[in-house]
Design a protein around this motif. Structure first.
Motif, PDB file in Angstrom:
ATOM      1  N   SER A  61      39.768  37.650  49.448  1.00  0.00           N
ATOM      2  CA  SER A  61      39.762  38.069  50.850  1.00  0.00           C
ATOM      3  C   SER A  61      38.629  39.036  51.131  1.00  0.00           C
ATOM      4  O   SER A  61      38.146  39.743  50.236  1.00  0.00           O
ATOM      5  N   GLU A  76      41.495  41.585  55.046  1.00  0.00           N
ATOM      6  CA  GLU A  76      42.687  40.748  54.986  1.00  0.00           C
ATOM      7  C   GLU A  76      42.398  39.297  55.339  1.00  0.00           C
ATOM      8  O   GLU A  76      43.305  38.478  55.444  1.00  0.00           O
ATOM      9  N   THR A 133      40.353  39.387  62.002  1.00  0.00           N
ATOM     10  CA  THR A 133      40.565  40.522  61.114  1.00  0.00           C
ATOM     11  C   THR A 133      40.664  41.818  61.906  1.00  0.00           C
ATOM     12  O   THR A 133      40.016  41.984  62.939  1.00  0.00           O
ATOM     13  N   SER A 155      42.326  45.432  57.848  1.00  0.00           N
ATOM     14  CA  SER A 155      43.434  45.990  57.080  1.00  0.00           C
ATOM     15  C   SER A 155      43.283  45.604  55.612  1.00  0.00           C
ATOM     16  O   SER A 155      42.404  44.825  55.243  1.00  0.00           O
ATOM     17  N   SER A 156      44.171  46.116  54.778  1.00  0.00           N
ATOM     18  CA  SER A 156      44.118  45.822  53.344  1.00  0.00           C
ATOM     19  C   SER A 156      44.954  44.589  53.030  1.00  0.00           C
ATOM     20  O   SER A 156      46.065  44.434  53.537  1.00  0.00           O
ATOM     21  N   ALA A 157      44.419  43.712  52.184  1.00  0.00           N
ATOM     22  CA  ALA A 157      45.182  42.565  51.707  1.00  0.00           C
ATOM     23  C   ALA A 157      46.220  43.051  50.694  1.00  0.00           C
ATOM     24  O   ALA A 157      45.949  43.928  49.877  1.00  0.00           O
ATOM     25  N   SER A 158      47.426  42.486  50.756  1.00  0.00           N
ATOM     26  CA  SER A 158      48.501  42.915  49.870  1.00  0.00           C
ATOM     27  C   SER A 158      48.984  41.812  48.937  1.00  0.00           C
ATOM     28  O   SER A 158      49.600  42.090  47.914  1.00  0.00           O
ATOM     29  N   SER A 215      48.909  40.931  54.478  1.00  0.00           N
ATOM     30  CA  SER A 215      48.208  42.207  54.611  1.00  0.00           C
ATOM     31  C   SER A 215      49.127  43.312  55.105  1.00  0.00           C
ATOM     32  O   SER A 215      50.249  43.070  55.559  1.00  0.00           O
TER      33      SER A 215
END
Length: 226
Positions: free
Chosen positions: A6, A9, A30, A33-36, A51
């Motif tokens: 990614s 995110e 987008t 944000s942070s990808a989780s 994310s």
């Protein structure tokens, strides 16, 4: 061979055999944000990235953007069902089941009291297992969307696995140990779709506590019919 990663995110497909990468720039969606989490379906045709902004962005393995699914809390984990027709995502307490044909929410279920850390399926896709920081493992009947059993652990559960036939569930109860849950005959029948009345609501689950080369066999009444 391809790898799904990614940019923030937004999902990107990278090739490890050449310098080409696949990213649909026509609809870059987008919020930085942070990808989780990331997942690929069993047919290797679709991929997703969850994310912290509560969104799941789905793409084809060629990199074409399909749609975005959104839940109320940060996405901790998200997976495709074994038949690749649905996405199941989870965050704080709630589990969301999404239809990939329409890109819409089918239903939401709630059983845990904290963040959900793992979503697993048996090979049929009819049994789902979820683990949570609330110290519980819940077994679900997917066709009905109902929980059929809950195991109560001693610590927050993060690493969990299930055998292909759903006959055993493995988890890490604490440092240096591996727990193995084996449903009894009654719960096995329920997992096969038999909804007979259970008079004794307490089910016995076999737990093996493994530490080094020492194996201690125990039984527990912590697995209950719900």
């Amino acid at each position: 061979m391809q790898i799904v990663t990614s940019v923030f995110e937004y999902p990107v497909v990278l090739s490890v055999t050449n310098e080409n990468s696949s990213m649909d720039m026509t609809q870059v969606d987008t919020s930085m944000s942070s990808a989780s989490c990331v997942a690929i379906d069993n047919s290797d045709s679709k991929a997703l990235v969850g994310s912290t902004d509560g969104q799941i962005r789905v793409i084809t393995i060629e990199g074409k953007y399909k749609f975005r699914l959104g839940q109320a809390s940060a996405v901790i984990t998200a997976v495709f069902t074994p038949d690749a027709n649905r996405v199941v995502s989870a965050g704080y307490k709630n589990i969301f089941v999404w239809d990939l044909d329409q890109g819409s929410l089918l239903y939401r279920v709630k059983k845990h009291d904290n963040f959900i850390t793992k979503i697993l399926f048996d090979q049929t896709g009819k049994i789902m297992v979820t683990a949570s920081m609330d110290k519980t493992i819940v077994i679900w009947d997917v066709p009905s969307g109902m929980s059929i059993a809950t195991y109560y652990g001693h610590t927050s559960l993060k690493e969990t696995s299930i055998t292909c036939d759903g006959g055993k569930m493995l988890f890490i109860p604490d440092v240096g140990h591996i727990g193995i849950l084996e449903p009894n005959d009654t719960l096995r029948q329920m997992m096969k779709g038999n909804r007979t009345v259970v008079r004794n609501t307490m089910l016995r689950a076999q737990a093996l506590s493994v530490s080094g080369h020492k194996i201690t066999q125990m039984t527990s009444q912590a697995c209950t019919i719900l």
